[in-house]
Design a protein around this motif. Sequence first.
Motif, PDB file in Angstrom:
ATOM      1  N   LYS A   1      43.661  54.559  44.621  1.00 17.00           N
ATOM      2  CA  LYS A   1      44.757  54.435  43.639  1.00 17.00           C
ATOM      3  C   LYS A   1      44.320  53.641  42.410  1.00 17.00           C
ATOM      4  O   LYS A   1      44.643  54.021  41.279  1.00 17.00           O
ATOM      5  CB  LYS A   1      45.967  53.750  44.281  1.00 17.00           C
ATOM      6  CG  LYS A   1      46.745  54.616  45.233  1.00 17.00           C
ATOM      7  CD  LYS A   1      47.925  53.823  45.794  1.00 17.00           C
ATOM      8  CE  LYS A   1      48.784  54.628  46.718  1.00 17.00           C
ATOM      9  NZ  LYS A   1      49.919  53.829  47.235  1.00 17.00           N
ATOM     10  N   GLN A   2      43.600  52.562  42.652  1.00 15.09           N
ATOM     11  CA  GLN A   2      43.158  51.730  41.526  1.00 15.09           C
ATOM     12  C   GLN A   2      42.159  52.490  40.643  1.00 15.09           C
ATOM     13  O   GLN A   2      42.244  52.432  39.415  1.00 15.09           O
ATOM     14  CB  GLN A   2      42.533  50.426  42.044  1.00 15.09           C
ATOM     15  CG  GLN A   2      43.504  49.505  42.716  1.00 15.09           C
ATOM     16  CD  GLN A   2      44.511  48.880  41.761  1.00 15.09           C
ATOM     17  OE1 GLN A   2      44.429  49.022  40.544  1.00 15.09           O
ATOM     18  NE2 GLN A   2      45.474  48.178  42.323  1.00 15.09           N
ATOM     19  N   LEU A   3      41.235  53.194  41.268  1.00 15.28           N
ATOM     20  CA  LEU A   3      40.270  53.967  40.486  1.00 15.28           C
ATOM     21  C   LEU A   3      40.967  55.073  39.710  1.00 15.28           C
ATOM     22  O   LEU A   3      40.673  55.302  38.530  1.00 15.28           O
ATOM     23  CB  LEU A   3      39.188  54.557  41.402  1.00 15.28           C
ATOM     24  CG  LEU A   3      38.227  53.554  42.030  1.00 15.28           C
ATOM     25  CD1 LEU A   3      37.322  54.248  43.032  1.00 15.28           C
ATOM     26  CD2 LEU A   3      37.408  52.823  40.967  1.00 15.28           C
TER      27      LEU A   3
ATOM     28  N   GLY B   1      42.665  40.921  51.017  1.00  9.99           N
ATOM     29  CA  GLY B   1      43.069  39.795  50.180  1.00  9.99           C
ATOM     30  C   GLY B   1      42.665  39.914  48.725  1.00  9.99           C
ATOM     31  O   GLY B   1      43.084  39.098  47.894  1.00  9.99           O
ATOM     32  N   CYS B   2      41.871  40.897  48.390  1.00  7.49           N
ATOM     33  CA  CYS B   2      41.439  41.077  46.995  1.00  7.49           C
ATOM     34  C   CYS B   2      42.626  41.483  46.130  1.00  7.49           C
ATOM     35  O   CYS B   2      43.481  42.254  46.561  1.00  7.49           O
ATOM     36  CB  CYS B   2      40.352  42.147  46.901  1.00  7.49           C
ATOM     37  SG  CYS B   2      38.784  41.662  47.631  1.00  7.49           S
ATOM     38  N   SER B   3      42.648  40.973  44.904  1.00 11.59           N
ATOM     39  CA  SER B   3      43.779  41.268  44.014  1.00 11.59           C
ATOM     40  C   SER B   3      43.920  42.767  43.765  1.00 11.59           C
ATOM     41  O   SER B   3      45.035  43.283  43.709  1.00 11.59           O
ATOM     42  CB  SER B   3      43.639  40.515  42.699  1.00 11.59           C
ATOM     43  OG  SER B   3      42.437  40.895  42.044  1.00 11.59           O
ATOM     44  N   TRP B   4      42.807  43.486  43.659  1.00 15.64           N
ATOM     45  CA  TRP B   4      42.901  44.922  43.407  1.00 15.64           C
ATOM     46  C   TRP B   4      43.543  45.662  44.579  1.00 15.64           C
ATOM     47  O   TRP B   4      44.134  46.719  44.412  1.00 15.64           O
ATOM     48  CB  TRP B   4      41.533  45.536  43.076  1.00 15.64           C
ATOM     49  CG  TRP B   4      40.519  45.442  44.169  1.00 15.64           C
ATOM     50  CD1 TRP B   4      39.541  44.506  44.294  1.00 15.64           C
ATOM     51  CD2 TRP B   4      40.388  46.302  45.311  1.00 15.64           C
ATOM     52  NE1 TRP B   4      38.808  44.732  45.444  1.00 15.64           N
ATOM     53  CE2 TRP B   4      39.304  45.825  46.085  1.00 15.64           C
ATOM     54  CE3 TRP B   4      41.073  47.425  45.756  1.00 15.64           C
ATOM     55  CZ2 TRP B   4      38.888  46.432  47.262  1.00 15.64           C
ATOM     56  CZ3 TRP B   4      40.666  48.029  46.932  1.00 15.64           C
ATOM     57  CH2 TRP B   4      39.590  47.535  47.672  1.00 15.64           C
ATOM     58  N   CYS B   5      43.431  45.115  45.785  1.00 20.74           N
ATOM     59  CA  CYS B   5      44.001  45.765  46.963  1.00 20.74           C
ATOM     60  C   CYS B   5      45.493  45.470  47.081  1.00 20.74           C
ATOM     61  O   CYS B   5      46.247  46.266  47.624  1.00 20.74           O
ATOM     62  CB  CYS B   5      43.272  45.304  48.227  1.00 20.74           C
ATOM     63  SG  CYS B   5      43.700  46.266  49.696  1.00 20.74           S
ATOM     64  N   LYS B   6      45.921  44.338  46.559  1.00 11.83           N
ATOM     65  CA  LYS B   6      47.324  43.950  46.635  1.00 11.83           C
ATOM     66  C   LYS B   6      48.156  44.582  45.525  1.00 11.83           C
ATOM     67  O   LYS B   6      49.347  44.793  45.683  1.00 11.83           O
ATOM     68  CB  LYS B   6      47.448  42.428  46.535  1.00 11.83           C
ATOM     69  CG  LYS B   6      46.887  41.702  47.731  1.00 11.83           C
ATOM     70  CD  LYS B   6      47.046  40.211  47.544  1.00 11.83           C
ATOM     71  CE  LYS B   6      46.467  39.449  48.708  1.00 11.83           C
ATOM     72  NZ  LYS B   6      46.604  38.011  48.526  1.00 11.83           N
ATOM     73  N   GLU B   7      47.518  44.856  44.406  1.00 12.80           N
ATOM     74  CA  GLU B   7      48.244  45.389  43.244  1.00 12.80           C
ATOM     75  C   GLU B   7      48.399  46.897  43.383  1.00 12.80           C
ATOM     76  O   GLU B   7      47.508  47.582  43.847  1.00 12.80           O
ATOM     77  CB  GLU B   7      47.490  45.080  41.957  1.00 12.80           C
ATOM     78  CG  GLU B   7      47.391  43.605  41.676  1.00 12.80           C
ATOM     79  CD  GLU B   7      46.535  43.300  40.456  1.00 12.80           C
ATOM     80  OE1 GLU B   7      46.165  44.238  39.721  1.00 12.80           O
ATOM     81  OE2 GLU B   7      46.235  42.124  40.251  1.00 12.80           O
ATOM     82  N   TYR B   8      49.535  47.372  42.959  1.00  7.28           N
ATOM     83  CA  TYR B   8      49.785  48.796  42.950  1.00  7.28           C
ATOM     84  C   TYR B   8      49.736  49.274  41.504  1.00  7.28           C
ATOM     85  O   TYR B   8      50.405  48.725  40.646  1.00  7.28           O
ATOM     86  CB  TYR B   8      51.152  49.128  43.556  1.00  7.28           C
ATOM     87  CG  TYR B   8      51.208  48.781  45.018  1.00  7.28           C
ATOM     88  CD1 TYR B   8      51.601  47.529  45.442  1.00  7.28           C
ATOM     89  CD2 TYR B   8      50.834  49.710  45.976  1.00  7.28           C
ATOM     90  CE1 TYR B   8      51.623  47.194  46.774  1.00  7.28           C
ATOM     91  CE2 TYR B   8      50.855  49.382  47.318  1.00  7.28           C
ATOM     92  CZ  TYR B   8      51.260  48.133  47.711  1.00  7.28           C
ATOM     93  OH  TYR B   8      51.276  47.813  49.031  1.00  7.28           O
ATOM     94  N   PRO B   9      48.902  50.269  41.224  1.00 10.43           N
ATOM     95  CA  PRO B   9      48.805  50.731  39.833  1.00 10.43           C
ATOM     96  C   PRO B   9      50.145  51.281  39.350  1.00 10.43           C
ATOM     97  O   PRO B   9      50.880  51.904  40.108  1.00 10.43           O
ATOM     98  CB  PRO B   9      47.749  51.830  39.888  1.00 10.43           C
ATOM     99  CG  PRO B   9      47.473  52.093  41.315  1.00 10.43           C
ATOM    100  CD  PRO B   9      48.075  51.003  42.134  1.00 10.43           C
TER     101      PRO B   9
END
Length: 183
Positions: free
Chosen positions: A26-28, A173-181
């Motif tokens: 999702k982030q990519l 715990g990484c911020s990119w894993c917690k954030e939803y694009p």
Amino acid sequence: MSGIDILLEDHRQIRRLGHVILQCHKQLEAGHDIPIDDMELISSIIDDFLDSIHYSREEDSYFPCVASYNTLNSDIRKLLIEHEFSRRVSRQISRHLAAWREGHDSREPVGRYMKTYWIYLNDHMDKEEKFFEEAQRQHISREEGLEMSAQFQTTKAAIQLDRILDDISYLEGCSWCKEYPKK
């Protein structure tokens, strides 16, 4: 804890990894950056946990035990084919990450293969869990389950699995894993 309990616990941990893989995709897809080291860690966990530990438990112990009863062999064959598909997708992720590290923009193929892997994981584990239920109902005795459990819990696998679970926790715990694009 029986062999089937260990395999099901593997699946619970693999589902955690699946969530990380989905978030990476999702982030990519949203154009966000993820540290390449984190993506390589995901690829490493796929190789170390799914292939070296979980698939090995199934392919070296569980499936041969069930196959000895000669009733679910076609189901085993299908699951083995899916394991090979998993390995091929994993190799593609690794290949494109290596190219990315060398300076090629591999965002799209890495994201695409991450999504493919996530879809595969969910479908495959659902099939395996149905297979486990059927095999246990039809064949696996308590003694066989305990024998497999002993095989599965070697010291090397336990040490490696502890490290892998720590790595999954790190990624969660990484911020990119917690954030939803945002779409």
